[in-house]
Write a protein that holds these residues in place. Structure first.
Motif, PDB file in Angstrom:
ATOM      1  N   UNK A  64       0.858  -1.208   0.000  1.00 37.37           N
ATOM      2  CA  UNK A  64       0.000   0.000   0.000  1.00 37.37           C
ATOM      3  C   UNK A  64       0.882   1.242   0.000  1.00 37.37           C
ATOM      4  N   UNK A  65       0.615   2.168  -0.902  1.00 35.80           N
ATOM      5  CA  UNK A  65       1.443   3.371  -1.026  1.00 35.80           C
ATOM      6  C   UNK A  65       1.288   4.243   0.216  1.00 35.80           C
ATOM      7  N   UNK A  66       2.400   4.826   0.597  1.00 34.14           N
ATOM      8  CA  UNK A  66       2.401   5.695   1.771  1.00 34.14           C
ATOM      9  C   UNK A  66       1.617   6.974   1.481  1.00 34.14           C
ATOM     10  N   UNK A  67       0.757   7.337   2.396  1.00 35.86           N
ATOM     11  CA  UNK A  67      -0.068   8.519   2.207  1.00 35.86           C
ATOM     12  C   UNK A  67       0.767   9.783   2.347  1.00 35.86           C
ATOM     13  N   UNK A  68       0.590  10.708   1.404  1.00 35.23           N
ATOM     14  CA  UNK A  68       1.356  11.956   1.412  1.00 35.23           C
ATOM     15  C   UNK A  68       0.822  12.919   2.458  1.00 35.23           C
ATOM     16  N   UNK A  69       1.754  13.663   3.022  1.00 35.43           N
ATOM     17  CA  UNK A  69       1.359  14.710   3.955  1.00 35.43           C
ATOM     18  C   UNK A  69       0.902  15.947   3.186  1.00 35.43           C
ATOM     19  N   UNK A  70       0.104  16.746   3.827  1.00 28.30           N
ATOM     20  CA  UNK A  70      -0.352  18.002   3.230  1.00 28.30           C
ATOM     21  C   UNK A  70       0.852  18.887   2.933  1.00 28.30           C
ATOM     22  N   UNK A  71       0.904  19.496   1.758  1.00 29.65           N
ATOM     23  CA  UNK A  71       2.055  20.295   1.343  1.00 29.65           C
ATOM     24  C   UNK A  71       2.284  21.484   2.270  1.00 29.65           C
ATOM     25  N   UNK A  72       1.208  22.100   2.744  1.00 21.95           N
ATOM     26  CA  UNK A  72       1.354  23.231   3.662  1.00 21.95           C
ATOM     27  C   UNK A  72       1.951  22.763   4.988  1.00 21.95           C
ATOM     28  N   UNK A  73       1.549  21.576   5.414  1.00 20.42           N
ATOM     29  CA  UNK A  73       2.100  21.004   6.644  1.00 20.42           C
ATOM     30  C   UNK A  73       3.575  20.688   6.479  1.00 20.42           C
ATOM     31  N   UNK A  74       3.930  20.182   5.308  1.00 24.54           N
ATOM     32  CA  UNK A  74       5.332  19.844   5.039  1.00 24.54           C
ATOM     33  C   UNK A  74       6.231  21.072   5.173  1.00 24.54           C
ATOM     34  N   UNK A  75       5.795  22.199   4.621  1.00 28.06           N
ATOM     35  CA  UNK A  75       6.606  23.422   4.666  1.00 28.06           C
ATOM     36  C   UNK A  75       6.411  24.204   5.959  1.00 28.06           C
ATOM     37  N   UNK A  76       5.394  23.848   6.721  1.00 28.45           N
ATOM     38  CA  UNK A  76       5.169  24.548   7.984  1.00 28.45           C
ATOM     39  C   UNK A  76       4.569  25.922   7.810  1.00 28.45           C
ATOM     40  N   UNK A  77       3.711  26.096   6.789  1.00 29.25           N
ATOM     41  CA  UNK A  77       3.048  27.385   6.549  1.00 29.25           C
ATOM     42  C   UNK A  77       1.539  27.145   6.458  1.00 29.25           C
ATOM     43  N   UNK A  78       0.772  28.221   6.613  1.00 34.00           N
ATOM     44  CA  UNK A  78      -0.672  28.072   6.457  1.00 34.00           C
ATOM     45  C   UNK A  78      -1.087  28.424   5.033  1.00 34.00           C
ATOM     46  N   UNK A  79      -2.352  28.183   4.715  1.00 31.06           N
ATOM     47  CA  UNK A  79      -2.819  28.372   3.342  1.00 31.06           C
ATOM     48  C   UNK A  79      -2.828  29.828   2.895  1.00 31.06           C
ATOM     49  N   UNK A  86       9.895  18.056   0.798  1.00 30.88           N
ATOM     50  CA  UNK A  86       9.818  19.519   0.828  1.00 30.88           C
ATOM     51  C   UNK A  86       9.926  20.104  -0.571  1.00 30.88           C
ATOM     52  N   UNK A  87      10.782  19.510  -1.404  1.00 28.11           N
ATOM     53  CA  UNK A  87      10.953  20.015  -2.771  1.00 28.11           C
ATOM     54  C   UNK A  87       9.682  19.826  -3.585  1.00 28.11           C
ATOM     55  N   UNK A  88       9.016  18.687  -3.390  1.00 22.32           N
ATOM     56  CA  UNK A  88       7.760  18.445  -4.097  1.00 22.32           C
ATOM     57  C   UNK A  88       6.692  19.445  -3.662  1.00 22.32           C
ATOM     58  N   UNK A  89       6.630  19.703  -2.355  1.00 22.64           N
ATOM     59  CA  UNK A  89       5.653  20.668  -1.851  1.00 22.64           C
ATOM     60  C   UNK A  89       5.933  22.061  -2.394  1.00 22.64           C
ATOM     61  N   UNK A  90       7.196  22.434  -2.427  1.00 26.18           N
ATOM     62  CA  UNK A  90       7.548  23.774  -2.914  1.00 26.18           C
ATOM     63  C   UNK A  90       7.270  23.916  -4.406  1.00 26.18           C
ATOM     64  N   UNK A  91       7.528  22.837  -5.181  1.00 26.26           N
ATOM     65  CA  UNK A  91       7.296  22.884  -6.626  1.00 26.26           C
ATOM     66  C   UNK A  91       5.832  23.147  -6.930  1.00 26.26           C
ATOM     67  N   UNK A  92       4.949  22.667  -6.067  1.00 21.52           N
ATOM     68  CA  UNK A  92       3.511  22.874  -6.291  1.00 21.52           C
ATOM     69  C   UNK A  92       3.071  24.239  -5.776  1.00 21.52           C
ATOM     70  N   UNK A  93       3.423  24.545  -4.512  1.00 18.33           N
ATOM     71  CA  UNK A  93       2.900  25.765  -3.884  1.00 18.33           C
ATOM     72  C   UNK A  93       3.534  27.036  -4.427  1.00 18.33           C
TER      73      UNK A  93
END
Length: 397
Positions: free
Chosen positions: A1-16, A52-59
């Motif tokens: 089972x694939x590991x569930x991804x964390x929320x990108x905002x949570x990963x970077x430690x910022x709010x929406x 973190x890089x994946x989260x930053x690439x999106x946000x």
């Protein structure tokens, strides 16, 4: 089972509601901490860095951020981001502005904070200190200091090479003073531009060194200089002597000498920036009646007229009797004086009697107050009450 991804905002430690600058700042912190080049062989750090890089690439991409805010990770599950959890694709995304100041330039171009210009550079500054008195700090003075400075070697005329020879072009850097190191990184080939280790960034190497200066081109010599300490300087501050520091590089100018002052304490005055403070004792008679007193200032004694009825700890202000401003000596701070009533501890018999008489006349004595209260109470007491008291004491007797 694939590991569930964390929320990108949570990963970077910022709010929406975070803006681009906050997102970039948060990612920069995480990238510096978990980059594989900083943590070689650390699988957990590499995992966090990729996350973190994946989260930053999106946000950091307005279009992708909009999709993510609407659909979450599902917006990119069907290959939109290059394979979902298994294979995030960074192609076309530029991280150079994030890591250029940390790991040098990426690929074939960009900037590098490690690289240094091979042109003329100013020499390093020298630091020394000198002790001065409180008054010298207030009004300025001239002091002599001794420094060990580097002077051009007379044997090789500052070239560092043995007489009859000359420095040669560095073969490692080709005279550029810089070399390029490349290494494989998570993002591909990383290029680091650094000073050449063989010539220390000068672009020249000395095969046969001068025996007197050992190839440095300079001889250390002790010299004495007169330094002008400006009026108004404070403890811990420094004055600058331009052009007397370390020699420059590649024909650059010398550095400066920074002379820090250590100011001695004063037995009377305390200083706060450009204002002075002191305490002056006065007698009770002067405080009550008023009169002239002498006050010590940095300019000498001045006469001050104390007002009648002055209380102890009264603070008075002597305008313009403080410390001159080092920016403009015509502007000075003020001198604040606290007047403290001094109680005499040695009195003659005559003086004591006069004080007692004075105390009674002014009504300040406890005995005088008690006596006055008794007299007042006696006058106000009814006659019947007095008679009852009299009979009571007579019966007692």
């Amino acid at each position: 089972m694939a590991e569930q991804k964390r929320d990108y905002y949570e990963v970077l430690g910022v709010d929406k509601s975070a803006d681009d600058a906050a997102i970039k700042k948060a990612y920069r912190v995480l990238a510096k901490k978990y980059h594989p080049d900083v943590n070689p062989g650390d699988a957990e750090a590499e995992k966090k860095f990729k996350e973190a890089s994946e989260a930053y690439a999106v946000l950091s991409d307005p279009e992708k951020k909009k999709k993510y805010d609407q659909f979450g990770h599902a917006a990119f599950d069907q290959g939109g981001m290059g394979g979902g959890a298994g294979g995030f694709d960074f192609e076309g995304f530029d991280f150079g502005d994030i890591f250029g100041d940390i790991f040098g330039s990426f690929g074939g171009g960009g900037r590098s904070s490690r690289a240094q210009n091979n042109g003329p550079m100013k020499g390093a500054n020298l630091r020394t200190s000198v002790r001065i008195t409180f008054e010298e700090a207030v009004f300025g003075c001239s002091k002599e200091i001794e420094l060990t400075v580097k002077e051009p070697c007379k044997t090789c005329n500052g070239s560092g090479a043995k007489p009859g020879t000359s420095p040669q072009t560095c073969t490692k850097c080709g005279g550029k003073g810089q070399v390029v190191f490349t290494q494989q990184s998570f993002f591909g080939i990383v290029r680091n531009v650094q000073n050449c280790p063989d010539c220390n960034g000068t672009g020249k190497v000395i095969k046969e060194k001068c025996a007197d200066c050992r190839g440095t081109g300079y001889i250390p010599i002790k010299k004495r200089y007169s330094v002008n300490i400006p009026a108004g300087i404070d403890n811990g501050q420094s004055t600058r002597m331009p052009g007397l520091g370390e020699p420059g590089i590649n024909g650059g100018p010398r550095g400066d000498v920074l002379v820090e002052v250590i100011v001695g304490r004063h037995p009377i005055f305390q200083r706060n920036e450009f204002d002075l403070y002191s305490t002056v004792p006065i007698s009770y008679a002067v405080a009550a009646l008023g009169g002239e007193i002498f006050i010590d200032t940095v300019d000498g004694k001045v006469v001050y007229d104390v007002k009648p009825g002055t209380l102890t700890d009264t603070r008075v202000r002597l305008r313009g009797k403080g410390v001159p401003s080092w920016r403009n000596n015509n502007i000075r701070g003020d001198h604040y004086v606290t007047l403290v009533i001094q109680t005499p501890d040695k009195l003659s018999h005559e003086a004591k009697e006069l004080l007692r008489k004075f105390d009674e006349l002014t009504g300040d004595s406890l005995n005088a107050v008690a006596k006055a209260d008794a007299e007042k109470e006696s006058k106000e007491e009814p006659k019947e009450s007095k008679d009852k008291k009299k009979k009571f004491w007579e019966k007692k007797d």
